[in-house]
Every structure is written in C-alpha cells, then in structure tokens.
Design a protein around this motif. Structure first.
Motif, PDB file in Angstrom:
ATOM      1  N   PRO A  14       4.395  39.562   0.719  1.00 12.95           N
ATOM      2  CA  PRO A  14       5.771  39.146   0.789  1.00 12.95           C
ATOM      3  C   PRO A  14       6.594  39.544   1.811  1.00 12.95           C
ATOM      4  O   PRO A  14       6.245  40.601   2.445  1.00 12.95           O
ATOM      5  CB  PRO A  14       6.303  40.050  -0.615  1.00 12.95           C
ATOM      6  CG  PRO A  14       5.127  40.058  -1.592  1.00 12.95           C
ATOM      7  CD  PRO A  14       4.016  40.413  -0.485  1.00 12.95           C
ATOM      8  N   GLY A  15       7.454  38.592   2.223  1.00 13.29           N
ATOM      9  CA  GLY A  15       8.234  38.761   3.409  1.00 13.29           C
ATOM     10  C   GLY A  15       7.613  38.114   4.914  1.00 13.29           C
ATOM     11  O   GLY A  15       8.227  38.007   5.773  1.00 13.29           O
ATOM     12  N   ARG A  66      14.864  29.221   4.595  1.00 14.11           N
ATOM     13  CA  ARG A  66      13.360  29.861   4.735  1.00 14.11           C
ATOM     14  C   ARG A  66      12.303  29.055   5.252  1.00 14.11           C
ATOM     15  O   ARG A  66      11.560  29.195   6.057  1.00 14.11           O
ATOM     16  CB  ARG A  66      13.030  30.606   3.388  1.00 14.11           C
ATOM     17  CG  ARG A  66      13.875  31.508   2.847  1.00 14.11           C
ATOM     18  CD  ARG A  66      13.375  32.341   1.791  1.00 14.11           C
ATOM     19  NE  ARG A  66      13.003  31.491   0.563  1.00 14.11           N
ATOM     20  CZ  ARG A  66      11.865  31.144   0.232  1.00 14.11           C
ATOM     21  NH1 ARG A  66      10.882  32.120   0.397  1.00 14.11           N
ATOM     22  NH2 ARG A  66      11.875  30.585  -1.002  1.00 14.11           N
ATOM     23  N   SER A  84       9.898  34.335   5.303  1.00 14.54           N
ATOM     24  CA  SER A  84      10.620  35.415   4.237  1.00 14.54           C
ATOM     25  C   SER A  84       9.829  34.889   2.749  1.00 14.54           C
ATOM     26  O   SER A  84      10.572  34.429   2.030  1.00 14.54           O
ATOM     27  CB  SER A  84      11.927  35.047   4.362  1.00 14.54           C
ATOM     28  OG  SER A  84      12.506  35.558   5.462  1.00 14.54           O
ATOM     29  N   LYS A  86       8.019  34.481  -0.782  1.00 13.33           N
ATOM     30  CA  LYS A  86       8.366  35.528  -2.065  1.00 13.33           C
ATOM     31  C   LYS A  86       7.277  35.162  -3.094  1.00 13.33           C
ATOM     32  O   LYS A  86       6.527  34.143  -2.928  1.00 13.33           O
ATOM     33  CB  LYS A  86       9.605  35.026  -2.526  1.00 13.33           C
ATOM     34  CG  LYS A  86      10.988  35.228  -1.820  1.00 13.33           C
ATOM     35  CD  LYS A  86      12.257  34.568  -2.608  1.00 13.33           C
ATOM     36  CE  LYS A  86      13.345  34.717  -1.437  1.00 13.33           C
ATOM     37  NZ  LYS A  86      14.538  34.119  -2.209  1.00 13.33           N
ATOM     38  N   GLU A  88       7.255  34.490  -5.715  1.00 13.91           N
ATOM     39  CA  GLU A  88       7.532  33.013  -6.515  1.00 13.91           C
ATOM     40  C   GLU A  88       7.353  31.426  -5.564  1.00 13.91           C
ATOM     41  O   GLU A  88       7.286  30.597  -6.168  1.00 13.91           O
ATOM     42  CB  GLU A  88       9.078  32.934  -7.076  1.00 13.91           C
ATOM     43  CG  GLU A  88      10.007  33.283  -5.986  1.00 13.91           C
ATOM     44  CD  GLU A  88      10.530  34.646  -5.969  1.00 13.91           C
ATOM     45  OE1 GLU A  88       9.564  35.670  -6.324  1.00 13.91           O
ATOM     46  OE2 GLU A  88      11.514  34.831  -5.987  1.00 13.91           O
ATOM     47  N   ASP A  89       6.982  31.990  -4.558  1.00  9.76           N
ATOM     48  CA  ASP A  89       6.370  31.037  -3.727  1.00  9.76           C
ATOM     49  C   ASP A  89       5.118  30.432  -3.765  1.00  9.76           C
ATOM     50  O   ASP A  89       4.382  29.355  -3.344  1.00  9.76           O
ATOM     51  CB  ASP A  89       6.763  31.004  -2.178  1.00  9.76           C
ATOM     52  CG  ASP A  89       8.265  31.213  -1.675  1.00  9.76           C
ATOM     53  OD1 ASP A  89       8.592  31.947  -0.852  1.00  9.76           O
ATOM     54  OD2 ASP A  89       8.950  30.417  -2.302  1.00  9.76           O
TER      55      ASP A  89
END
Length: 121
Positions: A14-15, A66, A84, A86, A88-89
């Motif tokens: 994440p990130g 993003r 960035s 997440k 949920e991606d």
C-alpha cells in the motif's frame, strides 16, 4: 485480428507504485480509444481509464489523481502508471482497444487477457 498483451502486474505494498503496459499487435490499420478496466475479486469489471488517439483521457473517480494513462501511437501501446496504491486497487487489470485491421473497414473491440495487481502488506 488484433492481439493485446498486458505486462507489469505484480505485488506491491500500500502506498507504492506500479506501471502497466499493453501492446497491440497484428495487422493494425489504426486504433481509436484504448483503455484499462479492472475486475476485483468477486466483483464486476469496471472502467479505470481510457485515452483517445488524440490524447483525451477519462478516469474513474476512484483513481483520479493517482493513476495516469498514456499511449504511444507509434508503438500501439497504452500505459497505466499507478501511484499511491490501495488494497482496494487489487484486481485483474485488462486493457482494451477499438481497432481496425487492414482487412476491414470496421472497428472492433478487443480485450487483453489481463494482469493481476495485488496491493497488500
């Protein structure tokens, strides 16, 4: 016939960032819009971003700011830079294209086979 082959998927924290590419091949006369869809686990496929041959872009609200879509018309290739990221991606990402071959005056819609992007720590 036109083939679309995606590459660049994988596991990212994440990130983090990840770049996808999709190359179209075959007896291509021209390509109109190209884009990226994604299908999260147990959910429907959704449009992420698209780009016309002239460079006009569209982004889903969930990825605006993003993700960046771009294309190289000379290489018949579309890219998706994802920043960035997440959890949920997480999804299988598919590219698509509306293309015409030298054998036809009609544009048809083509799909790639997809590449898995997993966002997890």
């Amino acid at each position: 016939q036109v083939q679309l082959v995606e590459s660049g998927g994988g596991l990212v924290q994440p990130g983090g960032s990840l770049g996808l590419s999709c190359a179209a091949s075959g007896s291509i006369f021209s390509i109109n819009a190209m884009g990226w869809y994604r299908q999260p686990p147990e959910k429907q496929r959704e449009l992420v971003a698209s780009i016309t041959s002239g460079g006009s872009t569209y982004y889903a609200d969930s990825v605006k700011g993003r993700f960046t879509i771009s294309r190289d018309n000379a290489k018949n290739t579309v890219y998706l830079q994802m920043n960035s990221l997440k959890p949920e991606d997480t999804a299988v990402y598919y590219c698509d294209a509306d293309a015409r071959t030298y054998r036809s005056s009609t544009y048809y819609h083509y799909w790639g086979k997809g590449t898995l992007v997993t966002v997890s720590s």
